[in-house]
Motif scaffolding. Structure first.
Motif, short mmCIF file in Angstrom:
data_model
loop_
_atom_site.label_atom_id
_atom_site.label_comp_id
_atom_site.label_asym_id
_atom_site.label_seq_id
_atom_site.Cartn_x
_atom_site.Cartn_y
_atom_site.Cartn_z
N THR A 98 0.85 -1.19 0.00
CA THR A 98 0.00 0.00 0.00
C THR A 98 0.89 1.24 0.00
O THR A 98 1.90 1.29 0.70
CB THR A 98 -0.91 0.04 1.24
OG1 THR A 98 -0.11 -0.10 2.40
CG2 THR A 98 -1.94 -1.08 1.19
N ARG A 133 -8.60 -0.14 1.78
CA ARG A 133 -7.94 -1.11 2.65
C ARG A 133 -8.11 -0.73 4.12
O ARG A 133 -8.85 0.20 4.45
CB ARG A 133 -6.47 -1.20 2.26
CG ARG A 133 -6.26 -1.83 0.88
CD ARG A 133 -6.31 -3.34 0.92
NE ARG A 133 -6.31 -3.95 -0.41
CZ ARG A 133 -5.23 -4.24 -1.13
NH1 ARG A 133 -4.04 -3.95 -0.67
NH2 ARG A 133 -5.35 -4.82 -2.30
N ASP A 184 -2.86 3.57 1.73
CA ASP A 184 -3.24 3.33 3.13
C ASP A 184 -2.32 4.15 4.02
O ASP A 184 -1.59 5.02 3.55
CB ASP A 184 -3.16 1.82 3.43
CG ASP A 184 -4.07 1.42 4.59
OD1 ASP A 184 -3.91 1.97 5.69
OD2 ASP A 184 -4.94 0.54 4.39
#
Ligand SMILES: Cc1cc2nc3c(=O)[nH]c(=O)nc-3n(C[C@H](O)[C@H](O)[C@H](O)COP(=O)(O)OP(=O)(O)OC[C@H]3O[C@@H](n4cnc5c(N)ncnc54)[C@H](O)[C@@H]3O)c2cc1C
Lengths: 792, 261
Positions: A291, A326, A365
């Protein structure tokens, strides 16, 4: 006994790391293991028309090939967004399914489509090359600013909009703006970053056919949480049949919070093929699928009076979520961002509006600081610009708007328990020789160089977090932490924590705390973490929470040990419990001065009797043994704060920016280990300077990641930095018994605006976006020359 | 990485015999190994030439410095002889990539690969180098033929590079901040009769900037090229630098190099 908390105890973990004895996931091998290689989408957006595995299955050494079809048939769940956010209009956020292996559509380059298991890694790679995927390539949505005008990439997600969130009061802001003498405006891009943990992600799965238990060794910041998610949402195995071990982990920075596709797939598959499986990411896979961080497009405004008082603040941001939402993806640009956007200032009216959009890029994220660097960048650019436009000194305008009283109830969300922002900025000014800057600027000018100075004052809300508060805001779990202190009969102590160390030095700092609490030598204490089979549950490490939440759980468990020890010692010394004092590892009977050491008490707890006499040291109502645990839910966030000052020198001919001086003064409350804290600050500043000047994640218009290796993605190196000049001020946190505040993210939060403010100062106020690469700066210098020439 | 046959011949003849259309010589491996790992290249035979003694070493005669093909960058950078004869060449080698790359990468590998942003090709061009192969001698200007292209034929092995010792020289580079290859590099060499300004990184292949060379040949001073325009046409434009920026850097670093001579 001298207190260990506060001293520069050398890192216990250094011995194994410096001698190459660390045990990382990739170091683990299980007899008879197979190797996994994932077939990944080469396209940013494509329909998957068919996946033909027949040739791969026949390839030498291949043990199995699995695709999105099988994983769907087995009802294995997908990846999740951990935080439900509501839009301003009250509607729930829109979250597309994110299957571990894409079945119908691929939504970013690198998304896994199939997996091949083989006897050797080479055979797995060859097998993977033989999996034939027939794609219909679709037009990718890449630019977050355009996402709402583009084709919807997920069914049911109109305009690619996950949510349109508001925090604050638009009307109050409008009224404040109407009263302003001046409105300061900025348009900012918070550049996307690739986290680049030194250790790439990896997992090794061992399925025990007899006990039907899966053991997953993985690169995780939060093994307990991973197990919970994989059980509850992934349907991989019941929690009691799934053991997750995160051994030594080489850096996370947020990128190892998520349970990823590969972990779910390998755990599920190991049971299916009844073989252990090993998967280790190559660096390119890390670039493509870890991420990413940041990626905001922001317009923000600050309403001010002519004498520099702040009246109102507004912030309109588009946050790029990447292809999927996420774990912390949806909260990072909302509750970790909006509440911090008013910074360290009294601003009576404020709002933040965030539109989170999906694009065909790697999911975004939490990344060191998560939301708070973006917030700090926004307000600190505005404040600096306000100073410039009002002709005020940049430190004076800050001082003028600092709160004078603590607790400081902010306009939006937080009540900051403690701090002294004036003291921090004064100290930073002095350490940075702020007053001497003009002379240094003149000297640079005489050498044909441009010198600039930048300031940023920050606070952040970390130590996440009070469970009831975060769950009321949509968090799917409570964010308490747990600890267990296990006194062994012969006196050594194992302290189990649900936090996880992947660079934070818990082996040392947590042992310092426990040693002080129990008055035992630090050598007797082992900190145990990273294994769901060892110790109690825990939420893991991120959001600078380990010490402020996990550390307090340890303190509380130690306190329970002492409490029980007192009862036992009282019985052993034949006095009342209230006549016992515990000090420096000894239980002392105040009147007689007779004593028992904590080791003797522990021994007696496990061997509660003696020869020739029927006599137990265990008081009635107590049990033998000396093990205590604690779950700690913090009453508030913790609020570190400080002021950083940076000086840069620009070579106008090349545009090269040199960071000449960097001063950071931080208030982390009580400091457990100054050496370790300094290391954390150094690392954070380095990452922040990386964001400001170097790290330039670039996707092309088809969604290919152009900067997918270190040949093209600039990681800052030691020679990009000056010696950092660190100082501390200290106001104790009032929300926890140690008085500590988090320190892990502060450097990365404060430094990007500090550096950019300095660069923009050197450029005479000309705005430029991060990263301020040489060519961008050179262009700015050229237009500066032109406008100077015009003015003359 | 696909499996391959590894050979470690002791002399050039054997190395040359082993070569085929599906083989590669392995010197420092700094380019070859990553490209094999990434699947960008694969070979049946990899012929390690590091055990061939005669390919390594530095010799200085009256007029030339000859560097064996497998001599590492670190050896050139720290050689007392090179530092004395052509300090600019030692400086160039000492600023290639990073310490790990300098400890393995070789001059033969560098010029055979002819990366458009490699440093050594500019030194070869500016210092009128002659490339000695196992078959012939090739002048530098004929050796570098295009992007990642050289005059080397199949199985032909670079044995050494012979540089002409200049009166003065300097190399200036603007490193790519990520890889530390040259975004552009300028090698200025003043020989007895003329001056060469060789530029790397700016275009698809190293070249001599004729205009700058001519101006400096008649007057070797910064002022001679002060107003000289370096055109951006034909220059590389990529995410690291636009053609316009590269042109600015070439002009700037040419002046820096002259100044440093
Ligand atoms: C991170 C990084 C940074 C770098 N930075 C720079 C830089 O700043 N400046 C710079 O100039 N270079 C730079 N390089 C390139 C490096 O210095 C090497 O010179 C280059 O990678 C090739 O040399 P090698 O000896 O490793 O060759 P190898 O990788 O072993 O071989 C490269 C190619 O040349 C062929 N070859 C090798 N030797 C011979 C020979 N004697 N005869 C014929 N063919 C041969 C091989 O078959 C292969 O095709 C960098 C490389 C890396 C990885």
């Amino acid at each position: 006994m001298a207190s260990l908390v506060g001293s520069r105890v050398e890192r216990k973990e250094d011995t194994r790391f410096l001698q190459g004895k660390g045990r990382y996931t990739a170091d683990i091998n299980i007899a008879n293991q197979t190797y996994a290689v994932f077939v990944r989408s080469p396209h940013a957006r494509a329909k998957i028309k068919s996946v033909d595995t027949s040739k791969a299955l026949k390839s030498s050494g291949v043990v199995g090939v699995l695709t999105g079809k099988e994983i769907a048939e087995d009802k294995i769940g997908g990846l999740i967004a951990g935080w439900a956010i509501r839009s301003e209009d009250g509607s729930e956020m829109k979250v597309p399914a994110n299957p571990p292996l894409a079945k119908d559509v691929a939504n970013f380059v690198g998304e896994p489509i199939a997996v091949v298991f083989a006897e050797t890694l080479d055979e797995a790679k060859e097998g993977a090359e033989k999996v034939k995927v027939d794609y219909k390539v679709l037009k990718a949505v890449v630019d977050p600013a355009d996402a709402m005008k583009s084709d919807a990439i997920h069914d049911g997600v109109d305009k690619n909009l996950c949510y349109d969130w508001l925090l604050g009061d638009r009307k109050a802001v409008d009224e404040a703006f109407a009263k302003a003498d001046k409105i300061i405006k900025v348009d900012l891009i918070n550049n996307r970053l690739v986290p680049n943990a030194m250790e790439p992600r990896a997992c090794v799965v061992d399925y025990n056919t007899a006990s039907e238990e899966i053991t997953l060794y993985t690169t995780s910041q939060n093994p307990h949480l991973s197990r919970l998610v994989m059980s509850a949402f992934g349907n991989v195995a019941p929690e009691n049949k799934l053991r997750v071990v995160a051994p030594d982990v080489g850096g996370g920075f947020g990128s190892k919070i998520n349970v990823y596709n590969e972990e779910i797939v390998c755990s599920w598959a190991s049971k299916k093929i009844e073989r252990p499986i090993k998967w280790v990411a190559e660096r390119t896979e890390s670039f493509l699928t870890d991420t990413h961080g940041r990626d905001h497009v922001t317009h923000a405004e600050l309403a001010v009076t002519n004498d520099g008082k702040f009246l109102g603040f507004k912030n309109e941001t588009i946050a790029n979520l990447g292809a999927y939402a996420r774990v912390f993806g949806t909260v990072t640009p909302t509750y970790l961002f909006g509440p911090c956007a008013t910074g360290v200032y009294v601003i009576p009216a404020a709002y933040s509006n965030v539109k989170a959009v999906y694009t065909n890029t790697a999911p975004v994220d939490a990344y060191r600081g998560a939301g708070r660097p973006e917030a700090t960048y926004t307000i600190e650019r505005l404040v600096e610009k306000a100073a410039m436009e009002l002709g005020m000194d940049k430190t004076e305008i800050r001082m003028k708007n600092f709160p004078t009283q603590f607790p400081f109830k902010q306009t939006l969300v937080h009540t900051v328990d403690s701090g002294d922002y004036v003291a921090g900025l004064e100290k930073a000014k002095q350490m940075a020789d702020y007053a001497g800057f003009e002379a240094r600027r003149k000297k640079s000018e005489a050498n044909g160089k441009l010198r600039g100075i930048g300031v940023s004052s920050y606070f952040e809300a970390c130590g996440i977090a009070p469970s009831a508060a975060v769950m009321s805001l949509g968090c799917g779990v409570g964010l308490w932490e747990s600890a267990e202190v296990r006194f062994n009969p012969t006196g050594q102590i194992s302290v189990f924590t649900g936090a996880h160390s992947h660079g934070q030095s818990h082996d040392t700092t947590f042992a310092q705390i426990a040693a002080d609490e129990m008055g035992v030598p630090i050598e007797n204490i082992d900190i145990v973490h990273g294994d769901t089979d060892k110790g109690t549950f825990g939420m893991g490490t991120y959001g600078s929470r380990s010490l402020t939440v996990g550390g307090i759980a340890i303190v509380n468990a130690c306190k329970k040990i002492i409490a029980k020890g007192k009862r036992v010692a009282a019985k052993m010394l034949e006095v009342n419990e209230d006549e016992i004092e515990f000090k420096d590892g000894e239980f002392v009977a105040l009147k007689s001065n007779k004593k028992k050491t904590i080791g003797e008490v522990a021994f007696a707890c496990y061997l509660p009797g003696q020869r020739d006499e029927m006599k137990s040291p265990i008081p009635e109502g107590d049990e033998p043994g000396l093990i205590e645990s604690a779950f700690y839910d913090p009453p508030n966030f913790s609020f570190p704060a400080g002021s950083h000052i940076c000086e840069v020198e620009i070579d106008p001919d090349t545009g090269n920016v040199k960071v000449e001086k960097y001063t950071a003064v931080d208030d982390f409350g009580r400091i457990v280990n100054p050496m370790i804290v300094e290391g954390q600050v150094h690392g954070g500043i380095a990452q922040g300077i990386g964001q400001a000047l170097h790290e330039n994640t670039q996707y092309d218009e088809t969604g290919q990641l152009m900067t997918a290796s270190y040949m093209d993605y600039t990681m800052p190196r030691a020679d990009n930095f000056p010696e950092f000049n660190l100082g501390f001020t200290c106001t104790h946190a009032t929300s926890n018994p140690l008085g500590v505040k988090g320190c892990g993210e502060a450097g990365a939060i404060a430094s990007p605006p500090t550096v950019m403010n300095a660069v923009i100062d050197a450029l005479g106020g000309q705005e430029i976006s991060m990263p301020a690469t040489a060519e961008k700066v050179w262009k700015a210098c050229k237009s500066m020359k032109k406008s100077n020439a015009k003015a003359a | 990485m696909k499996s391959f046959n590894y050979h470690a011949p002791k002399d050039v003849k054997d190395a040359s015999k082993l070569a085929s259309s599906n083989s590669a010589f392995l010197a420092g491996g700094m380019t070859t190994i990553p490209s094999m790992k990434l699947g960008l290249a694969s070979y049946k035979d990899v012929i390690d030439i590091k055990n061939i003694k005669k390919l390594s070493g530095i010799k200085v005669s009256g007029k030339t410095v000859t560097i064996g093909a497998t001599t590492k960058h670190v050896e050139v950078a720290t050689s007392k002889d090179v530092k004395k004869a052509i300090p600019a060449l030692a400086k160039l080698a000492g600023n290639i990539g990073d310490a790990q790359v300098r400890n393995r990468g070789t001059i033969g590998g560098s010029i055979s690969n002819n990366d458009p942003s490699a440093c050594y090709p500019s030194a070869c061009m500016a210092l009128n180098a002659v490339i000695h192969t196992n078959k012939r001698k090739i002048d530098a200007e004929k050796f570098f033929t295009g992007m990642f292209e050289t005059a080397l034929k199949g199985g032909e092995l670079v044995e050494a590079v012979e540089f002409q010792i200049p009166e003065k020289a300097d190399y200036q580079k603007h490193p790519n901040p990520a890889s530390r290859y040259a975004i552009i590099g300028v090698f200025v060499a003043k020989h007895k009769k003329d001056v060469n300004v060789a530029v790397t990184g700016a275009k698809s292949c190293v070249y001599i900037d004729k205009d700058l060379s001519k101006k400096l040949s008649s007057n070797f001073s910064v002022s001679a090229i002060e107003g000289a325009e370096v055109k951006s046409s034909g220059m590389n434009s990529d995410m690291h630098a636009s053609a316009e920026y590269r042109a600015n850097l070439v002009s700037l670093y040419a002046k820096k190099a002259v100044e440093a001579c």
